[in-house]
Design a protein around this motif. Structure first.
Motif, mmCIF file in Angstrom:
data_model
loop_
_atom_site.group_PDB
_atom_site.id
_atom_site.type_symbol
_atom_site.label_atom_id
_atom_site.label_comp_id
_atom_site.label_asym_id
_atom_site.label_seq_id
_atom_site.Cartn_x
_atom_site.Cartn_y
_atom_site.Cartn_z
ATOM 1 N N VAL A 1 0.830 -1.203 0.000
ATOM 2 C CA VAL A 1 0.000 0.000 0.000
ATOM 3 C C VAL A 1 0.867 1.256 0.000
ATOM 4 C CG1 VAL A 1 -1.630 1.337 1.403
ATOM 5 C CG2 VAL A 1 -2.013 -1.091 1.028
ATOM 6 N N THR A 2 1.970 1.232 0.717
ATOM 7 C CA THR A 2 2.849 2.398 0.780
ATOM 8 C C THR A 2 3.740 2.520 -0.452
ATOM 9 O OG1 THR A 2 4.506 1.163 2.044
ATOM 10 C CG2 THR A 2 2.887 2.439 3.295
ATOM 11 N N GLY A 3 3.742 1.520 -1.311
ATOM 12 C CA GLY A 3 4.505 1.579 -2.546
ATOM 13 C C GLY A 3 5.936 1.085 -2.441
ATOM 14 N N VAL A 4 6.306 0.554 -1.297
ATOM 15 C CA VAL A 4 7.677 0.079 -1.116
ATOM 16 C C VAL A 4 7.961 -1.121 -2.008
ATOM 17 C CG1 VAL A 4 9.313 -0.878 0.549
ATOM 18 C CG2 VAL A 4 7.795 0.981 1.230
ATOM 19 N N TRP B 1 3.496 -6.476 -5.451
ATOM 20 C CA TRP B 1 3.861 -7.715 -4.761
ATOM 21 C C TRP B 1 3.197 -7.795 -3.395
ATOM 22 C CZ3 TRP B 1 5.832 -11.806 -6.952
ATOM 23 C CH2 TRP B 1 6.530 -11.657 -8.140
ATOM 24 N N GLY B 2 2.775 -6.681 -2.864
ATOM 25 C CA GLY B 2 2.103 -6.660 -1.566
ATOM 26 C C GLY B 2 0.788 -7.419 -1.563
ATOM 27 N N LEU B 3 0.224 -7.665 -2.741
ATOM 28 C CA LEU B 3 -1.029 -8.423 -2.812
ATOM 29 C C LEU B 3 -0.849 -9.864 -2.360
ATOM 30 C CD1 LEU B 3 -2.606 -7.099 -6.124
ATOM 31 C CD2 LEU B 3 -3.236 -6.542 -3.773
ATOM 32 N N ILE B 4 0.369 -10.365 -2.426
ATOM 33 C CA ILE B 4 0.630 -11.704 -1.910
ATOM 34 C C ILE B 4 0.288 -11.771 -0.429
ATOM 35 C CG2 ILE B 4 2.471 -13.384 -1.434
ATOM 36 C CD1 ILE B 4 3.800 -12.426 -4.026
ATOM 37 N N GLY B 5 0.407 -10.645 0.245
ATOM 38 C CA GLY B 5 0.069 -10.575 1.660
ATOM 39 C C GLY B 5 -1.372 -10.940 1.950
ATOM 40 N N VAL B 6 -2.268 -10.694 1.015
ATOM 41 C CA VAL B 6 -3.676 -11.043 1.200
ATOM 42 C C VAL B 6 -3.828 -12.562 1.308
ATOM 43 C CG1 VAL B 6 -5.968 -10.952 0.153
ATOM 44 C CG2 VAL B 6 -4.472 -8.964 0.021
ATOM 45 N N VAL B 7 -3.119 -13.294 0.468
ATOM 46 C CA VAL B 7 -3.179 -14.757 0.491
ATOM 47 C C VAL B 7 -2.573 -15.283 1.795
ATOM 48 C CG1 VAL B 7 -2.397 -16.873 -0.634
ATOM 49 C CG2 VAL B 7 -3.102 -14.908 -2.012
ATOM 50 N N VAL B 8 -1.426 -14.742 2.167
ATOM 51 C CA VAL B 8 -0.755 -15.178 3.396
ATOM 52 C C VAL B 8 -1.644 -14.880 4.608
ATOM 53 C CG1 VAL B 8 1.288 -14.869 4.833
ATOM 54 C CG2 VAL B 8 1.514 -14.852 2.353
ATOM 55 N N LEU B 9 -2.227 -13.696 4.645
ATOM 56 C CA LEU B 9 -3.121 -13.321 5.749
ATOM 57 C C LEU B 9 -4.345 -14.233 5.793
ATOM 58 C CD1 LEU B 9 -3.845 -11.319 8.028
ATOM 59 C CD2 LEU B 9 -4.932 -9.907 6.278
#
Length: 62
Positions: free
Chosen positions: A25-28, A32-40
């Motif tokens: 979300v912060t753009g760092v 690729w941050g969308l992978i976090g949705v699956v992990v969460l």
């Protein structure tokens, strides 16, 4: 439903998932941050589809 994600694994997945989403979300790390949705999600529902074919589980036997 069969659960295969144990306590420590669950906590780690939730923390890592939230961190990946925040970094995305912060753009760092970009999209690729969308992978976090699956992990969460796997941490919340306590089921990891990748573990199922191998009959692997981090959950303690009762």
């Amino acid at each position: 439903m069969l659960t295969n994600v144990g306590g420590a694994d669950r906590v780690a997945r939730i923390i890592i998932g939230l961190a990946l989403i925040a970094l995305g979300v912060t753009g760092v790390i970009g999209w690729w941050g969308l992978i976090g949705v699956v992990v969460l999600a796997t941490g919340i529902v306590r089921v990891c589809p990748a573990y199922l074919p191998f009959r692997f589980s981090t959950r303690k036997k009762s």
